[in-house]
Scaffold this motif. Structure first.
Motif, PDB file in Angstrom:
ATOM      1  N   MET A   1       0.836  -1.186   0.000  1.00  0.00           N
ATOM      2  CA  MET A   1       0.000   0.000   0.000  1.00  0.00           C
ATOM      3  C   MET A   1       0.881   1.250   0.000  1.00  0.00           C
ATOM      4  N   SER A   2       0.513   2.204  -0.795  1.00  0.00           N
ATOM      5  CA  SER A   2       1.246   3.466  -0.902  1.00  0.00           C
ATOM      6  C   SER A   2       0.965   4.367   0.289  1.00  0.00           C
ATOM      7  N   ASP A   3       1.832   5.352   0.489  1.00  0.00           N
ATOM      8  CA  ASP A   3       1.633   6.318   1.561  1.00  0.00           C
ATOM      9  C   ASP A   3       0.474   7.257   1.270  1.00  0.00           C
ATOM     10  N   ILE A   4       0.289   7.589   0.014  1.00  0.00           N
ATOM     11  CA  ILE A   4      -0.798   8.472  -0.408  1.00  0.00           C
ATOM     12  C   ILE A   4      -1.518   7.792  -1.557  1.00  0.00           C
ATOM     13  N   GLU A   5      -2.845   7.746  -1.472  1.00  0.00           N
ATOM     14  CA  GLU A   5      -3.639   7.178  -2.554  1.00  0.00           C
ATOM     15  C   GLU A   5      -4.706   8.184  -2.972  1.00  0.00           C
ATOM     16  N   VAL A   6      -4.693   8.529  -4.250  1.00  0.00           N
ATOM     17  CA  VAL A   6      -5.644   9.490  -4.797  1.00  0.00           C
ATOM     18  C   VAL A   6      -6.330   8.843  -5.992  1.00  0.00           C
ATOM     19  N   THR A   7      -7.646   8.974  -6.032  1.00  0.00           N
ATOM     20  CA  THR A   7      -8.406   8.566  -7.209  1.00  0.00           C
ATOM     21  C   THR A   7      -8.993   9.824  -7.807  1.00  0.00           C
ATOM     22  N   SER A   8      -8.637  10.110  -9.053  1.00  0.00           N
ATOM     23  CA  SER A   8      -9.107  11.312  -9.750  1.00  0.00           C
ATOM     24  C   SER A   8     -10.021  10.882 -10.878  1.00  0.00           C
ATOM     25  N   VAL A   9     -11.241  11.455 -10.913  1.00  0.00           N
ATOM     26  CA  VAL A   9     -12.252  11.046 -11.888  1.00  0.00           C
ATOM     27  C   VAL A   9     -12.792  12.270 -12.611  1.00  0.00           C
ATOM     28  N   CYS A  10     -12.887  12.158 -13.930  1.00  0.00           N
ATOM     29  CA  CYS A  10     -13.476  13.195 -14.757  1.00  0.00           C
ATOM     30  C   CYS A  10     -14.510  12.518 -15.650  1.00  0.00           C
ATOM     31  N   GLU A  11     -15.788  12.745 -15.398  1.00  0.00           N
ATOM     32  CA  GLU A  11     -16.856  12.127 -16.184  1.00  0.00           C
ATOM     33  C   GLU A  11     -16.991  12.776 -17.549  1.00  0.00           C
ATOM     34  N   GLU A  12     -16.816  14.100 -17.601  1.00  0.00           N
ATOM     35  CA  GLU A  12     -16.863  14.851 -18.848  1.00  0.00           C
ATOM     36  C   GLU A  12     -16.292  16.231 -18.589  1.00  0.00           C
ATOM     37  N   GLY A  13     -16.012  16.955 -19.618  1.00  0.00           N
ATOM     38  CA  GLY A  13     -15.499  18.318 -19.455  1.00  0.00           C
ATOM     39  C   GLY A  13     -14.140  18.347 -18.801  1.00  0.00           C
ATOM     40  N   TYR A  14     -13.921  19.345 -17.956  1.00  0.00           N
ATOM     41  CA  TYR A  14     -12.606  19.574 -17.380  1.00  0.00           C
ATOM     42  C   TYR A  14     -12.618  19.613 -15.856  1.00  0.00           C
ATOM     43  N   THR A  15     -13.718  19.156 -15.254  1.00  0.00           N
ATOM     44  CA  THR A  15     -13.817  19.105 -13.807  1.00  0.00           C
ATOM     45  C   THR A  15     -13.406  17.721 -13.328  1.00  0.00           C
ATOM     46  N   VAL A  16     -12.471  17.683 -12.395  1.00  0.00           N
ATOM     47  CA  VAL A  16     -11.953  16.422 -11.862  1.00  0.00           C
ATOM     48  C   VAL A  16     -12.289  16.344 -10.379  1.00  0.00           C
ATOM     49  N   ASN A  18     -11.481  14.459  -6.983  1.00  0.00           N
ATOM     50  CA  ASN A  18     -10.383  13.699  -6.396  1.00  0.00           C
ATOM     51  C   ASN A  18     -10.794  13.171  -5.032  1.00  0.00           C
ATOM     52  N   GLU A  19     -10.570  11.886  -4.806  1.00  0.00           N
ATOM     53  CA  GLU A  19     -10.744  11.306  -3.477  1.00  0.00           C
ATOM     54  C   GLU A  19      -9.347  10.998  -2.969  1.00  0.00           C
ATOM     55  N   ILE A  20      -9.022  11.544  -1.807  1.00  0.00           N
ATOM     56  CA  ILE A  20      -7.672  11.454  -1.273  1.00  0.00           C
ATOM     57  C   ILE A  20      -7.682  10.582  -0.027  1.00  0.00           C
ATOM     58  N   ASP A  21      -6.944   9.492  -0.092  1.00  0.00           N
ATOM     59  CA  ASP A  21      -6.817   8.543   1.016  1.00  0.00           C
ATOM     60  C   ASP A  21      -8.167   8.083   1.566  1.00  0.00           C
ATOM     61  N   GLY A  22      -9.184   8.072   0.739  1.00  0.00           N
ATOM     62  CA  GLY A  22     -10.503   7.596   1.157  1.00  0.00           C
ATOM     63  C   GLY A  22     -11.203   8.491   2.164  1.00  0.00           C
ATOM     64  N   GLU A  23     -10.620   9.649   2.472  1.00  0.00           N
ATOM     65  CA  GLU A  23     -11.174  10.531   3.500  1.00  0.00           C
ATOM     66  C   GLU A  23     -11.552  11.917   2.998  1.00  0.00           C
ATOM     67  N   TRP A  24     -10.885  12.397   1.985  1.00  0.00           N
ATOM     68  CA  TRP A  24     -11.036  13.791   1.579  1.00  0.00           C
ATOM     69  C   TRP A  24     -11.455  13.876   0.123  1.00  0.00           C
ATOM     70  N   SER A  25     -12.223  14.902  -0.172  1.00  0.00           N
ATOM     71  CA  SER A  25     -12.629  15.153  -1.554  1.00  0.00           C
ATOM     72  C   SER A  25     -12.154  16.543  -1.957  1.00  0.00           C
ATOM     73  N   LEU A  26     -11.723  16.645  -3.206  1.00  0.00           N
ATOM     74  CA  LEU A  26     -11.252  17.920  -3.736  1.00  0.00           C
ATOM     75  C   LEU A  26     -11.667  18.011  -5.190  1.00  0.00           C
ATOM     76  N   VAL A  27     -12.389  19.067  -5.534  1.00  0.00           N
ATOM     77  CA  VAL A  27     -12.787  19.304  -6.919  1.00  0.00           C
ATOM     78  C   VAL A  27     -11.820  20.309  -7.524  1.00  0.00           C
ATOM     79  N   VAL A  28     -11.259  19.951  -8.688  1.00  0.00           N
ATOM     80  CA  VAL A  28     -10.346  20.822  -9.408  1.00  0.00           C
ATOM     81  C   VAL A  28     -10.887  20.969 -10.826  1.00  0.00           C
ATOM     82  N   ASP A  29     -10.974  22.209 -11.301  1.00  0.00           N
ATOM     83  CA  ASP A  29     -11.570  22.466 -12.610  1.00  0.00           C
ATOM     84  C   ASP A  29     -10.651  23.374 -13.422  1.00  0.00           C
ATOM     85  N   ALA A  30     -10.161  22.858 -14.530  1.00  0.00           N
ATOM     86  CA  ALA A  30      -9.254  23.629 -15.381  1.00  0.00           C
ATOM     87  C   ALA A  30      -9.885  24.929 -15.871  1.00  0.00           C
ATOM     88  N   LEU A  31     -11.222  24.973 -15.952  1.00  0.00           N
ATOM     89  CA  LEU A  31     -11.910  26.177 -16.419  1.00  0.00           C
ATOM     90  C   LEU A  31     -12.375  27.082 -15.276  1.00  0.00           C
TER      91      LEU A  31
END
Length: 132
Positions: A1-16, A18-31
């Protein structure tokens, strides 16, 4: 198991999403419509990492309570929207005097994000102590 695990998902467009270590969520949008851009997140992440590092550096230099710490970040992008430069104004409640620059530099050594960034993008930091 890694020290940090992030799952980043983009269904469409440019909004991603991110689920960080199964505890935190972060939305990042290029636009910048649904959240901050990756460059904005990086600038905030860098400052968010540096402040605790600066506190540790101050403690190691003999300052156990430096009070309020704030960083004003200014970042410039090039024509390709890549981060080109970054400057900070670091404001600290405590009067650090001649120890201030040593603490700034030790904070840089401690900050994990500072260590990870290429040298050209390391923040140029201006310290304003006794600021509040």
């Amino acid at each position: 198991m890694s020290d940090i695990e992030v799952t980043s998902v983009c269904e469409e467009g440019y909004t991603v999403e991110n689920e960080i270590d199964g505890e935190w969520s972060l939305v990042v949008d290029a636009l910048e419509e649904d959240g901050p851009s990756p460059n904005q997140v990086l600038a905030a992440d860098y400052a968010s990492c540096y402040i605790p590092a600066f506190r540790v550096a101050a403690d190691q230099t003999g300052y156990d309570d430096i009070g309020h710490v704030e960083i004003e970040v200014e970042a410039d992008l090039d024509e390709d929207d890549d981060l080109e430069s970054m400057t900070w104004t670091l404001k600290v409640e405590a009067a650090l005097g001649e120890d201030g620059q040593e603490i700034v530099e030790l904070g840089e050594e401690i900050c994990h994000v500072h260590s990870a960034l290429r040298e050209e993008l390391h923040a140029d930091i201006t310290l304003e102590d006794d600021a509040f």
